[in-house]
Design a protein around this motif. Sequence first.
Motif, PDB file in Angstrom:
ATOM      1  N   PHE A  40      -2.035  10.436   5.052  1.00  0.00           N
ATOM      2  CA  PHE A  40      -0.967   9.437   4.988  1.00  0.00           C
ATOM      3  C   PHE A  40      -0.963   8.559   6.235  1.00  0.00           C
ATOM      4  O   PHE A  40      -0.817   7.345   6.141  1.00  0.00           O
ATOM      5  CB  PHE A  40       0.394  10.114   4.790  1.00  0.00           C
ATOM      6  N   ASP A  41      -1.136   9.172   7.402  1.00  0.00           N
ATOM      7  CA  ASP A  41      -1.186   8.391   8.639  1.00  0.00           C
ATOM      8  C   ASP A  41      -2.344   7.391   8.646  1.00  0.00           C
ATOM      9  O   ASP A  41      -2.245   6.333   9.246  1.00  0.00           O
ATOM     10  CB  ASP A  41      -1.277   9.307   9.863  1.00  0.00           C
ATOM     11  N   HIS A  42      -3.431   7.720   7.975  1.00  0.00           N
ATOM     12  CA  HIS A  42      -4.566   6.798   7.901  1.00  0.00           C
ATOM     13  C   HIS A  42      -4.304   5.620   6.971  1.00  0.00           C
ATOM     14  O   HIS A  42      -4.786   4.519   7.218  1.00  0.00           O
ATOM     15  CB  HIS A  42      -5.828   7.525   7.424  1.00  0.00           C
ATOM     16  N   VAL A  43      -3.570   5.848   5.874  1.00  0.00           N
ATOM     17  CA  VAL A  43      -3.441   4.805   4.846  1.00  0.00           C
ATOM     18  C   VAL A  43      -2.098   4.083   4.849  1.00  0.00           C
ATOM     19  O   VAL A  43      -1.967   3.041   4.203  1.00  0.00           O
ATOM     20  CB  VAL A  43      -3.717   5.366   3.430  1.00  0.00           C
ATOM     21  N   ARG A  44      -1.122   4.575   5.565  1.00  0.00           N
ATOM     22  CA  ARG A  44       0.231   4.024   5.492  1.00  0.00           C
ATOM     23  C   ARG A  44       0.330   2.572   5.935  1.00  0.00           C
ATOM     24  O   ARG A  44       1.186   1.830   5.454  1.00  0.00           O
ATOM     25  CB  ARG A  44       1.184   4.899   6.298  1.00  0.00           C
ATOM     26  N   ASP A  45      -0.523   2.132   6.848  1.00  0.00           N
ATOM     27  CA  ASP A  45      -0.436   0.775   7.382  1.00  0.00           C
ATOM     28  C   ASP A  45      -1.353  -0.226   6.688  1.00  0.00           C
ATOM     29  O   ASP A  45      -1.439  -1.371   7.116  1.00  0.00           O
ATOM     30  CB  ASP A  45      -0.726   0.773   8.881  1.00  0.00           C
ATOM     31  N   ILE A  46      -2.037   0.186   5.634  1.00  0.00           N
ATOM     32  CA  ILE A  46      -2.815  -0.784   4.870  1.00  0.00           C
ATOM     33  C   ILE A  46      -1.842  -1.834   4.347  1.00  0.00           C
ATOM     34  O   ILE A  46      -0.769  -1.509   3.836  1.00  0.00           O
ATOM     35  CB  ILE A  46      -3.568  -0.096   3.702  1.00  0.00           C
ATOM     36  N   THR A  47      -2.201  -3.086   4.500  1.00  0.00           N
ATOM     37  CA  THR A  47      -1.326  -4.180   4.095  1.00  0.00           C
ATOM     38  C   THR A  47      -1.520  -4.510   2.627  1.00  0.00           C
ATOM     39  O   THR A  47      -2.643  -4.543   2.129  1.00  0.00           O
ATOM     40  CB  THR A  47      -1.630  -5.442   4.943  1.00  0.00           C
ATOM     41  N   ASP A  48      -0.425  -4.780   1.947  1.00  0.00           N
ATOM     42  CA  ASP A  48      -0.490  -5.221   0.563  1.00  0.00           C
ATOM     43  C   ASP A  48      -1.232  -6.559   0.504  1.00  0.00           C
ATOM     44  O   ASP A  48      -1.043  -7.409   1.378  1.00  0.00           O
ATOM     45  CB  ASP A  48       0.932  -5.381   0.017  1.00  0.00           C
ATOM     46  N   PRO A  49      -2.088  -6.781  -0.506  1.00  0.00           N
ATOM     47  CA  PRO A  49      -2.857  -8.028  -0.582  1.00  0.00           C
ATOM     48  C   PRO A  49      -1.998  -9.273  -0.759  1.00  0.00           C
ATOM     49  O   PRO A  49      -2.434 -10.372  -0.421  1.00  0.00           O
ATOM     50  CB  PRO A  49      -3.758  -7.835  -1.810  1.00  0.00           C
TER      51      PRO A  49
END
Length: 157
Positions: A40-49
Amino acid sequence: MAPALINANPIVHEKKKRTSKPQANYNDAIPDVIDELEIFDHVRDITDPEHPYSLEQLNVVTEDSIFVDDAKNYVKITFTPTVQHCSMATIIGLSLRLKLLRCLPPRFKVDIFLAPGSHSTEAAINKQLNDKERVAAAFENPNLVDLVEKCLVSTEE
């Protein structure tokens, strides 16, 4: 003229406080156990397109939507787009896959799925996101890779 947004007014949730667990050093002789919180810590900050918000803020990815079996080298992420006809669902899934490809040891198999009933073309997108040849072909498209890379830029300064 810019194209209209699919979901012009998404519900934005507050970000959770980060954990203090240190990032694993995958070069150690005894590897750290990887768990749901670390993923979760790795993917939580992926920005919505389509929006300047993270997948966490839009509740597209939650801690509860991640399953890890470290002993079996397996990670499963189930994500929920903000609308059932989201045209960016494949981009979101590819962003999740590329982020995990870059941060996980190669021993892991990663499956990425849409939450059941969350998208009008759920089966087709799930097939796309979990087929090695289709994913490889997608990552050979420079325009697609550029869009995915923009999603991986952290929303935190």
